[in-house]
Scaffold this motif. Structure first.
Motif, mmCIF file in Angstrom:
data_model
loop_
_atom_site.group_PDB
_atom_site.id
_atom_site.type_symbol
_atom_site.label_atom_id
_atom_site.label_comp_id
_atom_site.label_asym_id
_atom_site.label_seq_id
_atom_site.Cartn_x
_atom_site.Cartn_y
_atom_site.Cartn_z
ATOM 1 N N CYS A 7 0.812 -1.044 -0.011
ATOM 2 C CA CYS A 7 0.222 -0.488 0.123
ATOM 3 C C CYS A 7 1.040 1.632 -0.443
ATOM 4 C CB CYS A 7 -0.716 -0.404 1.559
ATOM 5 S SG CYS A 7 -2.024 -1.082 1.187
ATOM 6 N N ALA A 8 1.905 0.518 0.353
ATOM 7 C CA ALA A 8 2.416 2.266 0.362
ATOM 8 C C ALA A 8 2.965 3.409 -1.023
ATOM 9 C CB ALA A 8 4.479 1.976 0.584
ATOM 10 N N ILE A 9 2.188 2.581 -1.377
ATOM 11 C CA ILE A 9 2.726 3.926 -3.058
ATOM 12 C C ILE A 9 1.815 5.055 -3.584
ATOM 13 C CG2 ILE A 9 3.941 1.551 -4.423
ATOM 14 C CD1 ILE A 9 1.721 0.920 -5.996
ATOM 15 N N ILE A 10 0.789 4.523 -2.792
ATOM 16 C CA ILE A 10 -0.421 5.454 -3.190
ATOM 17 C C ILE A 10 -0.281 6.171 -1.162
ATOM 18 C CG2 ILE A 10 -1.560 4.065 -4.270
ATOM 19 C CD1 ILE A 10 -2.876 3.282 -2.223
ATOM 20 N N GLY A 11 0.894 6.213 -0.749
ATOM 21 C CA GLY A 11 0.927 7.292 0.730
ATOM 22 C C GLY A 11 -0.268 6.589 1.682
ATOM 23 N N ASN A 12 -0.568 5.418 2.009
ATOM 24 C CA ASN A 12 -1.575 4.567 2.480
ATOM 25 C C ASN A 12 -0.869 3.324 3.182
ATOM 26 O OD1 ASN A 12 -3.817 6.813 3.760
ATOM 27 N ND2 ASN A 12 -4.068 6.086 0.959
ATOM 28 N N GLY A 29 12.554 5.077 9.698
ATOM 29 C CA GLY A 29 13.773 5.183 10.218
ATOM 30 C C GLY A 29 14.516 5.297 9.000
ATOM 31 N N ARG A 30 15.482 4.714 8.608
ATOM 32 C CA ARG A 30 15.924 4.639 7.656
ATOM 33 C C ARG A 30 16.143 5.547 6.267
ATOM 34 N NH1 ARG A 30 14.374 -1.075 8.372
ATOM 35 N NH2 ARG A 30 14.114 -1.363 6.213
ATOM 36 N N GLN A 31 15.605 5.965 6.441
ATOM 37 C CA GLN A 31 15.364 7.290 4.892
ATOM 38 C C GLN A 31 15.404 8.264 5.915
ATOM 39 O OE1 GLN A 31 15.237 5.939 2.180
ATOM 40 N NE2 GLN A 31 15.214 3.927 2.802
ATOM 41 N N LEU A 32 15.717 8.178 6.821
ATOM 42 C CA LEU A 32 15.159 9.974 7.910
ATOM 43 C C LEU A 32 17.000 10.864 7.690
ATOM 44 C CD1 LEU A 32 12.802 9.136 10.462
ATOM 45 C CD2 LEU A 32 12.847 10.180 8.907
ATOM 46 N N ASP A 123 7.112 23.931 9.602
ATOM 47 C CA ASP A 123 7.654 24.688 8.201
ATOM 48 C C ASP A 123 6.974 23.430 7.040
ATOM 49 O OD1 ASP A 123 7.448 26.537 7.068
ATOM 50 O OD2 ASP A 123 9.945 26.808 7.567
ATOM 51 N N ASP A 124 8.285 22.539 6.771
ATOM 52 C CA ASP A 124 8.119 21.224 6.614
ATOM 53 C C ASP A 124 7.574 20.008 7.690
ATOM 54 O OD1 ASP A 124 8.883 19.189 4.519
ATOM 55 O OD2 ASP A 124 10.337 20.194 3.020
ATOM 56 N N VAL A 125 6.790 18.994 7.193
ATOM 57 C CA VAL A 125 6.844 17.842 7.573
ATOM 58 C C VAL A 125 6.329 16.922 7.033
ATOM 59 C CG1 VAL A 125 6.439 19.591 10.428
ATOM 60 C CG2 VAL A 125 4.538 18.507 8.749
ATOM 61 N N LEU A 126 6.704 15.966 7.695
ATOM 62 C CA LEU A 126 6.007 14.756 7.376
ATOM 63 C C LEU A 126 4.791 14.657 8.030
ATOM 64 C CD1 LEU A 126 5.025 12.181 4.840
ATOM 65 C CD2 LEU A 126 7.026 10.678 6.287
ATOM 66 N N GLU A 153 8.919 9.870 -1.392
ATOM 67 C CA GLU A 153 9.053 8.696 -2.313
ATOM 68 C C GLU A 153 9.800 7.950 -2.166
ATOM 69 O OE1 GLU A 153 9.728 12.082 -5.099
ATOM 70 O OE2 GLU A 153 7.856 12.899 -4.720
ATOM 71 N N GLU A 154 11.196 8.645 -0.965
ATOM 72 C CA GLU A 154 12.003 7.523 -0.717
ATOM 73 C C GLU A 154 11.194 5.938 0.748
ATOM 74 O OE1 GLU A 154 14.696 10.358 2.208
ATOM 75 O OE2 GLU A 154 15.443 10.736 0.150
ATOM 76 N N ILE A 155 10.368 6.935 1.320
ATOM 77 C CA ILE A 155 9.828 5.709 2.182
ATOM 78 C C ILE A 155 9.033 4.709 0.980
ATOM 79 C CG2 ILE A 155 8.487 5.246 3.567
ATOM 80 C CD1 ILE A 155 8.880 7.614 5.061
ATOM 81 N N GLU A 156 8.768 5.365 0.275
ATOM 82 C CA GLU A 156 7.754 4.214 -1.236
ATOM 83 C C GLU A 156 9.288 3.840 -1.727
ATOM 84 O OE1 GLU A 156 5.889 7.443 -3.106
ATOM 85 O OE2 GLU A 156 3.841 7.125 -1.523
#
Length: 160
Positions: A7-12, A29-32, A123-126, A153-156
């Motif tokens: 499901c990651a490819i759609i942001g859910n 966490g690996r992408q942060l 400002d810039d948050v996920l 995008e990196e998480i997906e």
């Protein structure tokens, strides 16, 4: 491949249990990178701290992660410092702690109940909204800014 990965490819994303929620957090966490800010929203018991445990694992933090409910902020050392905040108790007084130290520091900031802060402070948050669905959890990832969009995008990509 677990369902949350598909499901990651759609942001859910969806996790069936605590182990999958922690694994999802670890993938995040690996992408942060230093300066990344995540806001976790959800009802009491939705899994905000559980997700943070996985994020810490992805940041190579070996300490036990505890809820910051009564301390407001907990700091952990790993690949990057993790600043884990719970702003529920500061309510309408965000000046009661110096958020700048965490938001503009050299680590990653995870804020539980961050929706209670004025939008102008962040400002810039996920934003990650965690909802209980049956025995599992549905996560909706909402980027707000260029870096958080790139992070999503990196998480997906990392999940695929």
């Amino acid at each position: 491949m677990t369902k949350w990965l598909l499901c990651a490819i759609i942001g859910n994303m969806y996790s069936h249990n605590e182990e999958e929620l922690i694994a999802l957090g670890e993938a995040i966490g690996r992408q942060l990178q230093a300066g990344d800010v995540l806001v976790l929203s959800g009802d009491l018991g939705a899994g905000k701290t559980t997700l943070t445990k996985g994020i810490a694992r992805g940041l190579e933090i070996e300490q036990m992660i505890k809820s910051p409910t009564y301390t407001i902020v907990r700091e952990y050392e790993g690949r990057l410092p993790l600043y884990h905040l719970d702003v529920y108790r500061i309510g309408d007084d965000p000046d009661s702690i110096d958020l700048d130290d965490f938001l503009y520091g050299d680590g990653v900031t995870v804020i539980e109940w961050g929706e209670l802060l004025a939008a102008s402070l962040l400002d810039d948050v996920l934003r990650i909204v965690i909802e209980k669905v049956g025995d599992g959890r549905r996560l909706s990832l909402e980027p707000q800014g260029k870096r958080s969009q790139a992070l999503l995008e990196e998480i997906e990509y990392g999940a695929g």
